[in-house]
Design a protein around this motif. Structure first.
Motif, PDB file in Angstrom:
ATOM      1  N   ASN A 196       0.825  -1.206   0.000  1.00  0.00           N
ATOM      2  CA  ASN A 196       0.000   0.000   0.000  1.00  0.00           C
ATOM      3  C   ASN A 196       0.862   1.260   0.000  1.00  0.00           C
ATOM      4  O   ASN A 196       0.537   2.252  -0.667  1.00  0.00           O
TER       5      ASN A 196
ATOM      6  N   CYS B 217     -10.244   7.338   0.646  1.00  0.00           N
ATOM      7  CA  CYS B 217     -10.450   5.942   1.024  1.00  0.00           C
ATOM      8  C   CYS B 217     -11.649   5.821   1.946  1.00  0.00           C
ATOM      9  O   CYS B 217     -12.095   6.797   2.554  1.00  0.00           O
TER      10      CYS B 217
ATOM     11  N   LEU C  53      -2.986   2.495   4.908  1.00  0.00           N
ATOM     12  CA  LEU C  53      -3.168   3.505   3.860  1.00  0.00           C
ATOM     13  C   LEU C  53      -3.041   4.925   4.395  1.00  0.00           C
ATOM     14  O   LEU C  53      -2.223   5.707   3.888  1.00  0.00           O
TER      15      LEU C  53
ATOM     16  N   ALA D 119      -8.692   4.561  -2.969  1.00  0.00           N
ATOM     17  CA  ALA D 119      -8.284   3.232  -2.510  1.00  0.00           C
ATOM     18  C   ALA D 119      -9.520   2.443  -2.115  1.00  0.00           C
ATOM     19  O   ALA D 119     -10.253   2.837  -1.200  1.00  0.00           O
TER      20      ALA D 119
END
Length: 464
Positions: free
Chosen positions: A163, A182, A190, A231
């Protein structure tokens, strides 16, 4: 000096044997017997999925066996004693009642392959340290990337490194600045990667029910400006849920956003004919995180980052004359420094290659199907039991459940009690504002009777 042996004031010192070289296998053979016997004895002494007594008891036992970490004189029994202590004090993922985390029992064939890597000790920072390993890694990573619908892949230590690399590639592709978007369900690595890379504060999208909210994502992408990296998650760590990948990919295309999919858990579904369709949309990503020490049954570590545009990997390139001199590269010796952020790096690809060739797609797919079936069977047991509440039907191999009517404090205490007694290893997850027990099934040898025993132990803990 006599006979090539170093000397000390107390007499000749025998030089310890090496693991490789012409005499390496002969030196290893008796040591492997010692290790295997100690593993078996330690497992018998543990007598369950993890040691009883909790952290203090385990630490005391380790301290007793370890003694002086760096004694003046060595102990020839150290290998046996410490391997025994490690096995006795392990949370063994091969025990059916050890079902808390994305912590798989490794395949014997993969573990045996890993021994060869440890013995030969190649390092993938230059071709002259790992000739065959370099060629093997190039072929295997491309094949796995193609299985995910992408072009190439790098070997990593797992989801966290993958990631971070994905965010780094996105940042560099956009001239040094990109903002992460995200879900609230995204893996903690992340936002941490965004912090490490000096990126703006991530935009967090609601994930009601555990998956990313499409309407909220559309609204955010409409409002935000500047380069964006969305993401998505294919297999959340708390419940094994999969975001609506095709729809997310469509929104990214419509708004000109880059897409990364964290499939560290769910990526193993690619091996299964029955479950592969759940990853539809994966091929639309710019980067995909895969992790074969989850649904791939590899010893840690076995991560990958698959990429759609291999040319973007050029940003990782570094020049170190002792490793990749220009004239060596021009002469045809591969340059490996653009294959990782790490320099010294072991060829974790060998165990992956051995597993892929030994089991094939169908063999790995059968293992995936097996653990998914066990998760559904356990969910059915929970659903039919009046004393328990099921969160939802499992999507992959994770089941969330809790005693009916129990508060969060009681659920947490129940889990810790099972750990303290060494009876069962269950995880915990907070969804919809409540704490749930988490059972993650990654052991293909788990049988229906094990599932019933696990639920019975939780029931006894609840009644106790």
């Amino acid at each position: 000096m006599s006979g090539g042996q170093p000397m000390s004031g107390a007499g000749p010192l025998r030089t310890p044997p090496l693991a490789s070289g012409p005499h390496g296998p002969a030196a290893l053979r008796p040591l492997l017997g010692t290790v295997l016997d100690a593993l078996a004895a330690g497992g018998r002494a543990r007598g369950g999925p993890l040691p009883a007594g909790g952290p203090e008891a385990v630490a005391a036992r380790v301290a007793e066996v370890l003694g002086d970490v760096l004694p003046e004189q060595g102990d020839p029994d150290a290998l046996r004693a410490l391997v025994h202590a490690l096995a006795e004090g392990a949370a063994d993922p091969a025990e059916p009642l050890c079902a808390a985390h994305l912590h798989c029992p490794p395949l014997a064939v993969a573990t045996a392959a890993d021994l060869a890597v440890s013995a030969l000790n190649p390092s993938l920072d230059s071709w002259d340290q790992a000739p065959a390993a370099a060629a093997l890694e190039a072929a295997v990573t491309r094949a796995l990337a193609h299985a995910a619908g992408l072009a190439d892949a790098l070997v990593t230590t797992g989801g966290t490194e993958s990631n971070q690399l994905a965010l780094l590639l996105a940042r560099e592709a956009h001239g040094g600045v990109v903002q992460l978007v995200c879900g609230a369900n995204a893996h903690h690595s992340l936002p941490r990667a965004a912090w490490l890379l000096g990126l703006p504060e991530p935009v967090v999208i609601p994930a009601a029910g555990g998956t990313l909210d499409l309407a909220a994502l559309d609204a955010a992408l409409t409002t935000l400006s500047g380069p964006l990296l969305v993401a998505a998650t294919a297999g959340t760590t708390d419940a094994g849920l999969i975001d609506p990948l095709p729809e997310i990919a469509g929104l990214c295309t419509a708004h000109g956003a880059r897409l990364h999919i964290d499939a560290a858990y769910g990526g193993g579904l690619l091996f299964s004919d029955r479950h592969r369709d759940r990853l539809a949309g994966l091929e639309a990503a710019h980067t995909v995180t895969l992790d074969l020490h989850k649904l791939g049954w590899q010893p840690v570590a076995a991560g990958l980052l698959a990429v759609a545009r291999p040319g973007e990997l050029a940003v990782l390139h570094q020049r170190a004359d002792y490793l990749n001199a220009d004239d060596d590269t021009e002469a045809g010796f591969p340059d490996l420094l653009d294959r990782s952020l790490r320099t010294t790096r072991r060829p974790d690809v060998l165990k992956i290659a051995v597993t892929l060739r030994t089991l094939g797609r169908s063999g790995l797919g059968a293992l995936v199907d097996q653990v998914c079936v066990r998760a559904r069977e356990f969910a059915a047991l929970v659903r039919e039991h009046p004393g328990f509440e099921l969160y939802d039907r499992p999507v992959i191999s994770t089941v969330l459940f809790r005693p009916t009517g129990a508060g969060d404090t009681a659920v947490a205490a129940l889990r810790r009690g099972l750990l303290q007694e060494g009876r069962a290893v269950l995880g915990r997850a907070r969804l919809d504002g409540r704490l749930w027990l988490k059972a993650t099934f990654l052991n293909p040898h788990t049988r229906p009777g094990d599932l019933a025993q696990l639920l019975k132990l939780v029931e006894e803990g609840t009644l106790g």
